[in-house]
Design a protein around this motif. Structure first.
Motif, mmCIF file in Angstrom:
data_model
loop_
_atom_site.group_PDB
_atom_site.id
_atom_site.type_symbol
_atom_site.label_atom_id
_atom_site.label_comp_id
_atom_site.label_asym_id
_atom_site.label_seq_id
_atom_site.Cartn_x
_atom_site.Cartn_y
_atom_site.Cartn_z
ATOM 1 N N ARG A 1 12.384 21.257 -30.186
ATOM 2 C CA ARG A 1 12.056 20.538 -28.950
ATOM 3 C C ARG A 1 11.448 19.222 -29.420
ATOM 4 N NH1 ARG A 1 12.652 24.427 -25.070
ATOM 5 N NH2 ARG A 1 12.000 26.553 -25.567
ATOM 6 N N ASP B 1 18.075 30.935 -19.746
ATOM 7 C CA ASP B 1 17.457 30.915 -18.407
ATOM 8 C C ASP B 1 18.459 30.875 -17.244
ATOM 9 O OD1 ASP B 1 15.047 30.822 -19.767
ATOM 10 O OD2 ASP B 1 14.848 28.646 -19.607
ATOM 11 N N MET C 1 11.399 36.314 -19.705
ATOM 12 C CA MET C 1 11.482 34.844 -19.737
ATOM 13 C C MET C 1 12.302 34.325 -18.556
ATOM 14 S SD MET C 1 11.895 33.752 -23.693
ATOM 15 C CE MET C 1 10.467 33.644 -24.767
ATOM 16 N N GLU D 1 8.076 35.212 -16.096
ATOM 17 C CA GLU D 1 6.951 34.574 -16.783
ATOM 18 C C GLU D 1 6.379 33.450 -15.919
ATOM 19 O OE1 GLU D 1 8.135 32.563 -20.371
ATOM 20 O OE2 GLU D 1 9.789 31.555 -19.379
ATOM 21 N N HIS E 1 9.817 36.778 -27.278
ATOM 22 C CA HIS E 1 10.965 36.164 -27.944
ATOM 23 C C HIS E 1 12.032 37.144 -28.412
ATOM 24 C CE1 HIS E 1 8.269 32.749 -27.746
ATOM 25 N NE2 HIS E 1 9.335 32.001 -27.905
ATOM 26 N N ARG F 1 15.379 36.426 -26.967
ATOM 27 C CA ARG F 1 16.268 35.321 -27.356
ATOM 28 C C ARG F 1 17.142 35.659 -28.570
ATOM 29 N NH1 ARG F 1 12.681 30.349 -26.374
ATOM 30 N NH2 ARG F 1 12.811 29.944 -28.590
HETATM 31 O O1 F6P Z 1 14.207 27.893 -22.132
HETATM 32 C C1 F6P Z 1 14.282 29.071 -22.863
HETATM 33 C C2 F6P Z 1 12.940 29.733 -22.977
HETATM 34 O O2 F6P Z 1 13.091 30.934 -23.704
HETATM 35 C C3 F6P Z 1 12.209 29.978 -21.658
HETATM 36 O O3 F6P Z 1 12.686 31.118 -20.992
HETATM 37 C C4 F6P Z 1 10.801 30.078 -22.126
HETATM 38 O O4 F6P Z 1 9.915 29.701 -21.097
HETATM 39 C C5 F6P Z 1 10.719 29.082 -23.247
HETATM 40 O O5 F6P Z 1 12.042 28.901 -23.706
HETATM 41 C C6 F6P Z 1 9.847 29.483 -24.410
HETATM 42 O O6 F6P Z 1 9.862 28.441 -25.315
HETATM 43 P P1 F6P Z 1 9.273 28.502 -26.801
HETATM 44 O O7 F6P Z 1 10.185 29.356 -27.618
HETATM 45 O O8 F6P Z 1 9.278 27.083 -27.241
HETATM 46 O O9 F6P Z 1 7.922 29.104 -26.694
#
Ligand code: F6P
Length: 324
Positions: A74, A130, A172, A225, A254, A257
């Motif tokens: 990011r 998302d 998430m 969340e 996480h 993901r």
């Molecule tokens: O946008 C994807 C996501 O997994 C969201 O669902 C969550 O709020 C965010 O990213 C978490 O981000 P990070 O991994 O930077 O904490």
């Protein structure tokens, strides 16, 4: 300007299927005579010149892998005009004529600003768990994550039933309730607390008023969340308002993901990756490639990043009626 070289990057939160998308962009690009360059660590890699020529071999054996071989970030630097200037200069010095950005809302917002500022061709692929990008029925990673959540909730159900507990399971989704609502339906959960439901309704009170524990001795509530009103907030309220209930919280975090992408996400990534190269060949620019009603669609960035992707409110009724 004739486009000869295309750069591809992944940005923002990783999502299962991003690798399948990188593979599709690379192979479809090479099949159609383009040079492909992989850009590492999202926009940061463009700013810091972390760029490598890609051949078809670079993307061998990755369609089944979670995460992203290009890494992701990011980038706060890309949010600044100075950062974008460096990114543009590196694009030029690497002879990159067009950029394919695989990412979510923030990443495509960055692509939109960059494309406007420097008049470069940017194409987005919807890469986020998302499912909050407008104009595409689904996003790359959403289906896999939904299945991961359902698998987790199935396991939590075993212990919830055994101990006769209420479980608040936090999932998430950032500001969108697609994951929460649909995982609740698919796992047979008793309720979902989501941002799309009316804000003037106390969703917990409504759920408790339905007298859920009259018919069931255990139950599962999926909570989207939220910094203030996540699963811990609701569990705390139940502790205080209904002290005789046995409450537990599980924040999936996480693990949602990771993992190998589902067939659905691999196909979506492959189709939209090929669609991105077709868009470039047609001279299109500054749009996201999506799939709507099983057709490839090109969605202008401005629409894709709208925050009001339609949420089917009937899903709330489906869950309510089936969870008695
Ligand atoms: O946008 C994807 C996501 O997994 C969201 O669902 C969550 O709020 C965010 O990213 C978490 O981000 P990070 O991994 O930077 O904490």
């Amino acid at each position: 300007m004739k486009i000869k070289t295309i750069g591809v990057l992944t940005s923002g939160g990783d999502a299962p299927g991003m690798n399948a998308a990188i593979r599709a962009v690379t192979r479809a690009g090479i099949s159609n005579g383009f040079k492909i360059k992989g850009i590492f660590r999202g926009y940061d890699g463009l700013i810091n010149n972390e760029i490598k020529d890609f051949t078809t071999e670079n993307v061998s054996g990755i369609i089944n892998r979670g995460g992203t071989i290009l890494r992701t970030a990011r980038s706060s630097e890309f949010e600044t005009p100075e950062g974008r200037k460096k990114a543009y200069e590196n694009m030029r010095s690497n002879n990159i004529d067009a950029l394919v950005v695989i990412g979510g809302n923030g990443s495509l917002t960055g692509a939109k600003i960059f494309a406007e500022e420097y008049d470069v061709c940017c194409i987005g692929l919807p890469g986020t768990i998302d499912n909050d990008l407008y104009g595409t029925d689904s996003t790359i990673g959403y289906d896999t994550t939904l299945n991961t959540i359902v698998e987790c909730v199935d396991r939590i159900r075993d212990t919830a039933v055994s101990h006769e507990r209420i479980f608040f399971v936090e999932v998430m989704g950032r500001d969108a309730g697609f994951l929460a609502q649909n995982s609740a339906i698919a796992s047979g959960a008793e309720a979902a607390i989501i941002p799309e439901d009316s804000t003037d309704v106390d969703q917990l009170a409504r759920f408790m008023e339905r007298g859920i524990r009259k018919s069931k001795r255990s139950c599962i509530v999926i909570v989207s969340e939220s910094p203030k009103c996540g699963a811990l907030y609701y569990a705390d309220r139940v502790h205080k308002e209904f002290p005789d209930y046995n409450v537990r919280v599980s924040i999936l975090g996480h693990l949602q993901r990771g993992g190998s992408p589902s067939a659905h996400d691999r196909i979506l990534a492959s189709r939209t990756g090929v669609g991105a190269i077709e868009a470039i060949m047609q001279g299109q620019r500054n749009l996201m490639v999506g799939v709507r009603n099983n057709e490839i669609v090109y969605v202008p960035f401005l629409d894709a990043i709208r925050s009001d992707k339609p949420f089917d409110k009937k899903l709330i009724t489906v869950l309510d009626e089936l969870s008695i």
